[in-house]
Design a protein around this motif. Structure first.
Motif: not given
Length: 557
Positions: A131-133, A140-143, A163-164, A547-549
């Motif tokens: 998830s670096i970078g 979520q796409r990575l997960i 955390e995600a 902003g959403r996060f």
């Protein structure tokens, strides 16, 4: 130039610029190869597209019936591979992007896409902080990509602090409770609910909300009259942007992957400031002007490049504290009796070092087609020095014993030597107390190397007008270490300095005085300043990814 001096080579590199070949324009192909067209594009034009653009281009190609049977199997393979790259959040990369310019996280996601495309089952995939970078929007796409590998019958083992990613895991293993000698034990393992119930687990306490990084009660005052402004930046995908960086503040530059953060900060701002201050350095990206530099008299760029590439370099030599330690040993009664000076206790010069390994403690075995192998020197048993040198002791410790100490232990051992303790305390403040003084630099992670550089700067006297620039300093950091890092950065700002951080981590963003958000997307669809202001201002924006996060992290009224 035929010089073999590393310092001279580095100085000469600052004067060298890469230009596209005048014959092929950087395409790297002969005229005959550049004259073949498919879908009104040459192969050179096709590889200059981003992954997202290539998905649309190759997906829309049509051929005559006589060519269809030949083209379809090839297109199926191309479209499949492109789809996997897009799936892991790399849609902003151009196909001709050089591999050595990719971040560690990007390179891992390219390999992950290759794994998705292989269709293998029964494979164990091991990923180290993929998830670096990544902006939280892309997590979520990575997960989803990792979950897809698992659904196919593979095992996915991830070393991660995000955390995600942790919240999506089927099983968590938490090592600790501290680092170095204070770690090495499994403090918790199980589902996320089970780990959250273990009070001895730093990770569990953070995930359960028992430990949090507080939002500052009051943010520093921002004044336009006290700012550094770079105008008309068009580097790479940036669209003629003008950006104001408030001075004497903690400024975070963020945005989705490929939005243009490195182009703005690393390739343009840092280089432009360095040229104005020193008259040298690499050529900055194209921009119209730079204002406000009169309030800056020093630039310190702290990136994640290695502090050395061989076992000879280590935190003690990089920070200069080893010079002071050698003086301590040279001042002992035994050293004076034997006529040893401080040079005798250097493993980089003849006299005191082990000549079998030339002071490296290890010997290199060249493996031809494999990476070089390092083995412990049989003559000195990895201690770097010869027997005569090791006979000199300070408080019953030899110079090799000191290099084998952790930084925490060494700080107490040399507590009566201010010059030594100042540097060691700085290393402890950035969370590196667990490292050994003589730990080879080629064994340090990118995040550790960056924090060694930060500590090196902290141990020096600043002018109060220094501009510090850090690129993702939270890489490799556990939640527990964030407190130390943020404390260090805020103390730098409290002294009157300016800190600019390229960062995605929400805990850093919420504590910033000012956020500059680039986007709205990556690659050619990015390159704009979509928002700038205090974290609360960004969090109130409806259509802003950052902003959403941030919204859930801040107490908005």
């Amino acid at each position: 130039a035929t010089t073999t001096s590393r310092r001279t080579k580095k100085a000469l590199e600052q004067l060298i610029a890469e230009l596209p070949c005048p014959e092929c324009g950087g395409a790297r192909l002969r005229a005959e190869a550049r004259s073949v067209y498919i879908g009104e594009k040459t192969i050179c034009e096709a590889v200059q597209m981003t992954v997202g653009e290539a998905v649309a281009f190759f997906g829309g190609l049509t051929f005559a019936e006589s060519h269809e049977k030949i083209a379809q199997p090839i297109l199926r393979e191309i479209n499949g591979r492109l789809a996997f790259l897009d799936q892991v959040g790399l849609g902003y990369l151009t196909l001709d992007r050089s591999a050595d310019t990719l971040s560690g996280g990007e390179l891992q996601r390219v390999r992950l896409a290759s794994g998705l495309g292989s269709g293998l089952v029964g494979v164990c995939y091991i990923l180290d902080e993929p998830s670096i970078g990544l902006h939280p929007r892309d997590n979520q796409r990575l997960i989803d990509a990792m979950r897809e590998l698992q659904r196919r019958g593979n095992s996915v083992l991830v070393v991660e602090h995000d955390e995600a990613v942790m919240r999506e895991a089927d099983w968590l293993i938490d090592l600790g409770p501290g680092a170095g000698e204070a770690g090495g034990r499994i403090v918790a393992q199980g589902t996320i609910e089970q780990v959250m119930q273990v009070d001895d687990s730093p990770t569990g306490r953070y995930l359960a909300g028992k430990t949090t990084i507080a939002v500052p009660e009051k943010r520093r005052r921002i004044a336009k009259s006290r700012s550094l402004t770079i105008e008309g930046v068009t580097t790479n995908n940036l669209k003629d942007v003008t950006v104001m960086f408030p001075l004497q503040a903690l400024v975070c530059v963020t945005g989705v992957s490929g939005a243009g953060k490195s182009s703005l900060v690393g390739e343009t701002l840092v280089r432009a400031v360095r040229r104005r201050l020193t008259g040298g350095g690499p050529k900055p990206g194209p921009h119209r002007g730079l204002r406000g530099l009169s309030k800056i008299d020093k630039l310190v760029e702290i990136d994640q490049s290695p502090i050395g590439r061989s076992p000879r370099s280590n935190p003690a030599t990089y920070t200069g504290v080893f010079d002071e330690i050698r003086k301590v040993f040279a001042g002992t009664r035994d050293a004076k009796r034997l006529g040893f000076t401080a040079a005798r206790f250097s493993f980089n010069s003849k006299g005191g070092r082990c000549e079998t390994c030339q002071g490296q403690g290890r010997q290199k075995i060249e493996m031809n087609f494999l990476p070089d192998l390092y083995v412990v020197c049989s003559a000195c048993d990895g201690r770097r020095f010869n027997e005569q040198t090791l006979q000199v002791r300070y408080r019953d410790r030899s110079i090799a014993d000191v290099l084998d100490m952790s930084i925490d232990e060494a700080a107490e051992f040399f507590e009566n030597f201010a010059a030594v303790k100042r540097v060691l305390d700085a290393l402890r403040e950035v969370g590196l107390g667990y490292l050994r003084l003589g730990q080879p630099s080629n064994t340090l992670s990118g995040g550790e190397a960056q924090r060694v550089k930060l500590a090196n700067e902290l141990s020096r006297v600043d002018t109060g007008k220094t501009l510090y620039v850090l690129d993702e300093p939270t890489t490799g950091l556990h939640f527990d270490d964030f407190f130390k890092l943020l404390d260090v950065l805020n103390r730098l700002v409290d002294r009157g300095n300016t800190v600019i951080v390229v960062e995605h981590h929400l805990d850093v963003l919420k504590t910033a005085d000012w956020i500059i958000d680039l986007g709205p997307e990556g690659g050619r669809e990015g390159g704009y300043v979509v928002a700038e202001g205090r974290p609360e201002d960004i969090a109130r924006l409806e259509d802003n990814h950052t902003g959403r996060f941030l919204r859930s992290m801040l107490p908005l009224s």
